[in-house]
Design an enzyme around this catalytic site. Structure first.
Site, PDB file in Angstrom:
ATOM      1  N   GLY A 174     -25.795  -1.426 -36.173  1.00  0.00           N
ATOM      2  CA  GLY A 174     -25.144  -1.730 -34.906  1.00  0.00           C
ATOM      3  C   GLY A 174     -23.751  -1.162 -34.838  1.00  0.00           C
ATOM      4  N   GLY A 226     -19.730  -1.986 -32.892  1.00  0.00           N
ATOM      5  CA  GLY A 226     -18.876  -2.846 -32.087  1.00  0.00           C
ATOM      6  C   GLY A 226     -17.513  -2.220 -31.904  1.00  0.00           C
ATOM      7  N   GLY A 227     -16.605  -3.000 -31.350  1.00  0.00           N
ATOM      8  CA  GLY A 227     -15.272  -2.490 -31.079  1.00  0.00           C
ATOM      9  C   GLY A 227     -14.483  -2.160 -32.328  1.00  0.00           C
ATOM     10  N   GLY A 278     -15.938  -1.045 -35.285  1.00  0.00           N
ATOM     11  CA  GLY A 278     -16.573  -0.057 -36.141  1.00  0.00           C
ATOM     12  C   GLY A 278     -18.085  -0.158 -36.126  1.00  0.00           C
ATOM     13  CB  SER A 279     -20.653   2.169 -37.081  1.00  0.00           C
ATOM     14  OG  SER A 279     -20.249   2.835 -35.891  1.00  0.00           O
ATOM     15  CB  VAL A 280     -22.716  -2.784 -39.023  1.00  0.00           C
ATOM     16  CG1 VAL A 280     -23.234  -3.549 -40.238  1.00  0.00           C
ATOM     17  CG2 VAL A 280     -21.487  -3.471 -38.451  1.00  0.00           C
ATOM     18  CE  LYS A 297     -17.055  -4.609 -37.820  1.00  0.00           C
ATOM     19  NZ  LYS A 297     -16.835  -5.911 -37.188  1.00  0.00           N
ATOM     20  CG  ASP A 303     -15.062 -11.135 -30.512  1.00  0.00           C
ATOM     21  OD1 ASP A 303     -15.267 -11.513 -29.341  1.00  0.00           O
ATOM     22  OD2 ASP A 303     -15.419 -10.024 -30.942  1.00  0.00           O
TER      23      ASP A 303
END
Length: 346
Positions: A24, A26-27, A29-31, A46, A141
């Site tokens: 996935g 997100g804001g 970084g990438s996982v 991550k 968050d």
């Protein structure tokens, strides 16, 4: 077991097989999915974006602190990488993925008992971050996407990130530290008229999450046929207080006891002023108890166009959410503008 393992970037490349399996993005970084040998241990890596706020030393210090946290309802940070501008966080892998894909599914994935159990687990994880560590950790968050599930569907709070560690003796959090996702952001994040930014800001986000779990839908639906159906917290409040039509009110009879509990606790958590919300430990008590002693909270202002009415707090304000008299007087002058701003933002 004293702290997280430090990996080199070369080791990160090997663990992720050259970033082959992306889980996935997100804001922050990438996982990627990773595997560590021997043992064939699965991990989630991550890779943080290059615009991280903290320098290398701050990053390592904060990661070391977070890496010593062990709680059944918090995703465990097992390692990190910090080489020049490269930052990575290595977490235990959660095979069931995130909560959002289950609660927003067209088919009911969980029984009410299981939903209540998951809600309790999330609440305990958040409360541990707030109260169980030497430094309080504020998430900022909380949302279904950041709640991960293990093989047995035990929920774990994830993505509690960096730069959110605060000494317990600090009465409030600087505005510059705030972040979040639209729809879950507490009103004090938008204007201090609603109170100071604190652990109660996480309580608000958790309340929104609870209502989405109960409703099986996102709280805001821009495609709804009319405005009364578009915002679920407003709709469920009217259901609980029998302010809807007879047709809607009849749904109250069919509302499961645990569904009603999740809704009532969620509505307490999303009170506009931070001092009117319960603490996470009080939320746990409410979720552990029955519905007989739970009272529907005062009406949040967004339920209709009436002006906001002052209400008695759920409990006495703690030092964490205390506001000075000068701040309070100044904030009252801006209440109307703040309410309009928050409505537009949500």
């Amino acid at each position: 077991m004293l702290g997280p393992t430090r990996y080199t970037y070369t080791e990160i490349i090997a663990i992720t097989a050259h970033f082959r399996d992306k889980l996935g993005q997100g804001g922050y970084g990438s996982v990627y999915k990773g595997v560590v040998l021997p043992g064939n241990v699965h991990l989630a890596v991550k890779m943080l974006n290059g615009n991280s706020n903290c320098n290398g030393e701050d990053f390592i210090n904060e990661v070391s602190t977070i890496g010593r946290i062990h709680h059944v309802n918090v995703v465990r940070l097992v390692g990190f990488c910090s080489e020049e501008m490269t930052r990575a966080l290595v977490y235990e892998y959660m095979p069931r993925g995130s909560l959002d894909k289950y609660i927003f599914s067209s088919e009911k994935s969980f029984s009410w008992d299981k939903l209540n159990e998951i809600a309790l687990g999330i609440a305990r994880g958040i409360n541990y971050l707030h109260q169980g560590c030497e430094m309080q950790i504020l998430h900022f968050d909380l949302k279904p996407h950041n709640i991960l599930l293990d093989d047995n569907f035990v929920p774990k709070v994830a993505d509690f990130g960096l730069a959110k560690l605060y000494p317990r003796d600090k009465s409030f959090v600087p505005v510059s530290a705030a972040r979040g996702t639209v729809g879950y952001i507490a009103p004090e994040m938008i204007s201090r008229s609603f109170g100071v930014i604190s652990s109660k800001s996480d309580v608000y986000s958790f309340g929104m999450l609870l209502l989405e779990m109960a409703g099986g839908r996102k709280n805001a639906d821009p495609n709804a046929a009319n405005s009364s159906q578009a915002y679920y917290p407003s709709r469920v409040y009217r259901q609980l207080t029998r302010q809807e039509t007879c047709e809607i009110s009849s749904e109250i009879v069919d509302m499961h006891e645990l569904e009603k509990k999740l809704c009532i606790v969620g509505l307490w958590c999303i009170q506009m002023r931070s001092c009117d919300r319960p603490t996470m430990s009080e939320v746990i008590e409410m979720l552990e108890g029955g519905t007989d002693n739970l009272q529907v909270p005062p009406r949040p202002f967004f339920c209709d166009d009436e002006e906001f009415i002052e209400v008695e707090p759920y409990h006495p304000s703690s030092d964490l959410t205390a506001i000075s008299e000068e701040e309070q007087e100044a904030s009252e002058d801006d209440d109307d503008d703040s309410i309009r701003l928050f409505r537009n933002y949500q």
